[in-house]
Structures are given as C-alpha cells and as structure tokens.
Scaffold this motif. Sequence first.
Motif, mmCIF file in Angstrom:
data_model
loop_
_atom_site.group_PDB
_atom_site.id
_atom_site.type_symbol
_atom_site.label_atom_id
_atom_site.label_comp_id
_atom_site.label_asym_id
_atom_site.label_seq_id
_atom_site.Cartn_x
_atom_site.Cartn_y
_atom_site.Cartn_z
ATOM 1 N N ARG A 1 27.311 -130.412 115.308
ATOM 2 C CA ARG A 1 28.162 -129.569 114.464
ATOM 3 C C ARG A 1 27.730 -128.104 114.503
ATOM 4 O O ARG A 1 28.546 -127.222 114.214
ATOM 5 N N LEU A 2 26.456 -127.853 114.852
ATOM 6 C CA LEU A 2 25.959 -126.479 114.866
ATOM 7 C C LEU A 2 26.703 -125.671 115.923
ATOM 8 O O LEU A 2 26.769 -126.061 117.090
ATOM 9 N N GLY A 3 27.249 -124.545 115.501
ATOM 10 C CA GLY A 3 28.045 -123.724 116.402
ATOM 11 C C GLY A 3 29.495 -124.133 116.456
ATOM 12 O O GLY A 3 30.294 -123.495 117.171
ATOM 13 N N LYS A 4 29.860 -125.183 115.714
ATOM 14 C CA LYS A 4 31.256 -125.638 115.665
ATOM 15 C C LYS A 4 31.793 -125.456 114.252
ATOM 16 O O LYS A 4 32.165 -124.355 113.878
ATOM 17 N N ASP A 5 31.789 -126.528 113.438
ATOM 18 C CA ASP A 5 32.229 -126.329 112.056
ATOM 19 C C ASP A 5 31.115 -125.793 111.177
ATOM 20 O O ASP A 5 31.356 -125.322 110.059
ATOM 21 N N LEU A 6 29.867 -125.843 111.684
ATOM 22 C CA LEU A 6 28.735 -125.189 111.035
ATOM 23 C C LEU A 6 28.277 -124.032 111.918
ATOM 24 O O LEU A 6 28.371 -124.095 113.149
ATOM 25 N N THR A 7 27.766 -122.985 111.309
ATOM 26 C CA THR A 7 27.196 -121.881 112.077
ATOM 27 C C THR A 7 25.942 -122.371 112.793
ATOM 28 O O THR A 7 25.432 -123.460 112.496
ATOM 29 N N PRO A 8 25.386 -121.613 113.732
ATOM 30 C CA PRO A 8 24.176 -122.059 114.425
ATOM 31 C C PRO A 8 22.977 -122.295 113.506
ATOM 32 O O PRO A 8 22.007 -122.928 113.912
ATOM 33 N N THR A 9 23.050 -121.796 112.262
ATOM 34 C CA THR A 9 21.961 -122.018 111.316
ATOM 35 C C THR A 9 22.349 -122.952 110.177
ATOM 36 O O THR A 9 21.587 -123.119 109.226
ATOM 37 N N GLY A 10 23.541 -123.559 110.236
ATOM 38 C CA GLY A 10 23.878 -124.629 109.307
ATOM 39 C C GLY A 10 24.822 -124.289 108.174
ATOM 40 O O GLY A 10 25.134 -125.154 107.357
ATOM 41 N N ALA A 11 25.318 -123.066 108.072
ATOM 42 C CA ALA A 11 26.281 -122.716 107.026
ATOM 43 C C ALA A 11 27.672 -123.214 107.418
ATOM 44 O O ALA A 11 27.950 -123.489 108.592
ATOM 45 N N GLN A 12 28.544 -123.329 106.433
ATOM 46 C CA GLN A 12 29.924 -123.671 106.742
ATOM 47 C C GLN A 12 30.567 -122.514 107.497
ATOM 48 O O GLN A 12 30.553 -121.373 107.037
ATOM 49 N N MET A 13 31.119 -122.806 108.647
ATOM 50 C CA MET A 13 31.714 -121.768 109.482
ATOM 51 C C MET A 13 32.968 -121.193 108.823
ATOM 52 O O MET A 13 33.188 -119.982 108.833
ATOM 53 N N ALA A 14 33.791 -122.051 108.235
ATOM 54 C CA ALA A 14 35.074 -121.631 107.691
ATOM 55 C C ALA A 14 34.902 -120.842 106.397
ATOM 56 O O ALA A 14 33.874 -120.938 105.713
ATOM 57 N N GLY A 15 35.928 -120.072 106.070
ATOM 58 C CA GLY A 15 35.965 -119.404 104.787
ATOM 59 C C GLY A 15 36.390 -120.371 103.696
ATOM 60 O O GLY A 15 36.551 -121.570 103.928
ATOM 61 N N ASN A 16 36.573 -119.836 102.494
ATOM 62 C CA ASN A 16 36.998 -120.708 101.395
ATOM 63 C C ASN A 16 38.509 -120.737 101.279
ATOM 64 O O ASN A 16 39.233 -120.060 102.023
ATOM 65 N N ALA A 17 39.006 -121.517 100.312
ATOM 66 C CA ALA A 17 40.438 -121.787 100.227
ATOM 67 C C ALA A 17 41.264 -120.541 99.931
ATOM 68 O O ALA A 17 42.353 -120.362 100.489
ATOM 69 N N ASP A 18 40.766 -119.671 99.045
ATOM 70 C CA ASP A 18 41.579 -118.510 98.669
ATOM 71 C C ASP A 18 41.292 -117.267 99.496
ATOM 72 O O ASP A 18 41.868 -116.203 99.256
ATOM 73 N N GLY A 19 40.404 -117.389 100.484
ATOM 74 C CA GLY A 19 40.122 -116.277 101.375
ATOM 75 C C GLY A 19 39.141 -115.249 100.848
ATOM 76 O O GLY A 19 38.848 -114.267 101.545
ATOM 77 N N SER A 20 38.600 -115.469 99.653
ATOM 78 C CA SER A 20 37.652 -114.504 99.103
ATOM 79 C C SER A 20 36.304 -114.571 99.816
ATOM 80 O O SER A 20 35.519 -113.620 99.756
ATOM 81 N N ILE A 21 36.011 -115.696 100.477
ATOM 82 C CA ILE A 21 34.870 -115.806 101.382
ATOM 83 C C ILE A 21 35.437 -116.001 102.784
ATOM 84 O O ILE A 21 36.122 -116.992 103.041
ATOM 85 N N PRO A 22 35.202 -115.085 103.704
ATOM 86 C CA PRO A 22 35.781 -115.216 105.044
ATOM 87 C C PRO A 22 34.997 -116.202 105.903
ATOM 88 O O PRO A 22 33.893 -116.631 105.538
ATOM 89 N N ALA A 23 35.549 -116.540 107.042
ATOM 90 C CA ALA A 23 34.816 -117.335 108.025
ATOM 91 C C ALA A 23 33.700 -116.488 108.622
ATOM 92 O O ALA A 23 33.803 -115.258 108.699
ATOM 93 N N TRP A 24 32.628 -117.138 109.045
ATOM 94 C CA TRP A 24 31.545 -116.441 109.738
ATOM 95 C C TRP A 24 31.979 -116.173 111.171
ATOM 96 O O TRP A 24 32.431 -117.073 111.874
ATOM 97 N N SER A 25 31.837 -114.929 111.606
ATOM 98 C CA SER A 25 32.303 -114.563 112.955
ATOM 99 C C SER A 25 31.205 -113.943 113.796
ATOM 100 O O SER A 25 31.491 -113.194 114.733
ATOM 101 N N GLY A 26 29.953 -114.236 113.462
ATOM 102 C CA GLY A 26 28.849 -113.746 114.275
ATOM 103 C C GLY A 26 27.950 -112.741 113.593
ATOM 104 O O GLY A 26 26.862 -112.449 114.087
#
Length: 451
Positions: free
Chosen positions: A36-61
């Motif tokens: 999952r690392l580097g896919k739905d999780l970032t390479p360090t284990g965070a959720q890659m996607a943002g939250n439902a209302d967009g107040s937290i964006p997706a991680w993009s590097g």
Amino acid sequence: MSLKQRHGLLASLSIAVWLCTFPTAHAEISPTELDRLGKDLTPTGAQMAGNADGSIPAWSGGITKPPAGFDPNKGYANPFASEKPLYTITAQNVAQYEQFLAPGQIEMLKRYPTYKMKVYPTHRTMALTQQEYDDVKAEAPSIQAAPNGLGIRNLKKSTVPFPVPKTGLEVVLNHEYRNIGSSFQREFVIFPVQSSGSFTPIKWFESRTYGKVLPDNPPSIVVYYLQRTLSPSNVAGEAVLLHEVFDNTSETRKTWTYNPGQRRVLRAPDVGYDTPQFNSDGMATVDSFEMFNGVPDRFDFKLVGKKEMIISYNNYDMTNKSLKYTDIVKQNHLDQELPRYEKHRVWVVEATVKTGMRHVYAKRMLYIDEDTWQIAHGDLYDARDSLWRVQENHSINLYDVAIISTAGQVDYDLQARRAFVMFLANEEKPVRYDVRPRSYYSQENLRRTSN
C-alpha cells in the motif's frame, strides 16, 4: 461541559475520521500492507487521499525544493505568504470547532482571552528523499519494538519504523525515529516565562550525529548528543553528553554532565523520564524535550484512533530572522498572530503510567501528525486526572534539506500560569549539517573542550 467530560468525549469519538481496534502486541507488517505504501498510503504511511469535504487535500509529494530567493540567513521564506486565514478560533466561537481541537487547546482559548488560532488552508508539505522512502519500505518487515517498551530492534536507516502501526507504542516510536537530520549543529534558546511575560533567554549549543552515518559506529548506538549552555553567565559552561541506544534490554542510555563550578565530568544515569528539564524552572521534564523522547517503558500507549485536528503547521513566518524573541513571546503565550494553524489528520495516543512505575504525568494525550510522525500537540495530566500542562509544537518543513523540524515548542503550565519555551532561533546562526566523528562525543573531549 467540563474539561474532563470533553476529554472523554474526544476519546470516545475514536476519532471522527477512523475508529479501529488495535492489538497491544507488535504485529509484523503484511505484504499487502507493505504494497500500500506509495499507493493509497504515502511512502511513510499516511493516507494519500484528502478528506471528504476537501479541507485536507491529497498528499502530492510535499515541498521538495526551496522557493526562489530563499536565504537561510533570513529564515525560511514562507511559500504561502499571500494566503489569508480562512477563519480565526477564539473563546467566543470555540464551540463551533471543538470536534477538531484537543482539550488543552480548548482550555487555552477559554483561559486566555488573547489566545487565538488563525486557521489557514492546509498544505501537506512533508517530503523526504527517495532513498528514505526506499529504506522505510525495505526495513519495515523486520523492525520490531523491544519488549516492555524498552526500545527498538532491527532498525538501521529507516526514519519511519512502523509505516502501518498497530499499537500506540509503534506510533510513538515513529515520532522518536523521525528524520530531524542525520548530523547537525545548531544554536537556539530556551527559557521559562514569568507570569508577567518577562524572560531571560538561555542560549544552548547542540550537536547530534546519528550512528548510521558513522562507518565505525557500534550497532547498538542510535545517536550521539552533546549540549552546552552558552549564556547567560550564571549557567554558561554546563554541558550534557548522551549516547542513546536502540535496545535498552541489553544496553542502556549513557549520560554524562559537566559542571563548570566543579570542573568535572560525571556520569548521570538519572537524567531522563520526569527529571526536571535543565533551565526549565521545573516546568518541563527531560522526556518532554521535543514533545516526547527517551525510553518509553514507563507508559502503556493505547492507540485510540485517528481524527481531523487543527494543529500548528508550516510555521515559516515564526523563523523570520528580523523577529526578536520579545516579538514572539508575550504574557501567557506566544504572539498568536505568528503561528499558522491548519487542519490535518492525526493519530491519537493515550499514554498512562504502568502499574508499579512512577512519573509526574499520570497520563499524556499525544496527537501525532500522520504525514511527519511528529507529535503536534500534547495534553499532560497529573495524578488527579487534572489537565496540568499543554504542549504545542510549531512544526516546519526545512525544504532545503528535506527535514521536518520545529520553529518552536511551548509547554504551558496551567497551574502556574506560566510557560516554558524551547527551540527559538531567530537571533541565532543558521543550522550547520557537519558530520562529527565519534571522538567528538567522548568524555575526554567533553572534559577538554569544557575547561
């Protein structure tokens, strides 16, 4: 609603975003989780996607290079300088945002009318090198927490030993082993603040070298640490030398102190845990340096879950070299025009003292940023389960060296109505990243260079 009730409510939410039941023993990361690392999780284990209302964006590097015109002699340029706050949280509107706050934040807002939180758009700026991402993935299957919280095993280079944590202890170990620089020297100030707002800065020099960058390092040593007090004159010359180990079941941390009055280097095996922090006027413990450090064997760490939380983040403006310490530190708290707050996802860990152990904090509620694995906020409770101290970490991404650091840490003592400030460096030289040899961290060198 009382503070204690609010604390229980936040815990029982478990927490807004995600509620899971986690086993208390270490469970190895599975091949599926690792994939999952580097896919739905970032390479360090965070959720890659943002939250439902967009107040937290997706991680993009994250931020991977300095902005144009960056000059470390002027502090870290704010890449978001043109942004305006989305809203400001005060005692008057705190009820509207309680679900995104910790009890300590709520108490600070209600206790001090001048305390406020200016909330800006969220930027997930955390970025490490590709080599670090590779090390995390390569070492994760073999790394284990030592029994009884006495350290970690099989870690060589990884800066996130447990990218898919199963226990609260693993989350805390991720904080302890996060990347703060493999070898560096820096100057900063610490100081207790009087109830009137007055303070005397105490200037420290600190040098750290992690064993992984030394070809002759014994495999048991994590890091070498040297701290000297430079000023004022009544405490100048005091020094601490530390050799931190991975696994305290076979070898323990070694600590020495130098007292300029005695002109002697002495072993100091008791420097740790709830020993009062040097120069803190009794308002902080040694293990609250950098929010939490040292061997975590005196606490049971319960992984409560994850929540969305408003925390201090991307504090570039706080590093401006044109600022004086008197511009930053005011009566009761920092000048709250300076800290930047954003909404992020955090892991929530409840640490309670183990049966048979002792510590001045009977309980610690720790809120750890999912991207950086850095403790962003801490609520510290006494033996009566009363909120005693509130820790706030003003984090920053040092984009020129791909390191997550802090622009300042403040431990607010609610009972004394005072504060202890650490890591401000606005009036000091920029950090240096020189690799010091093992001999630099010897007792002999400590004695020679201190006399």
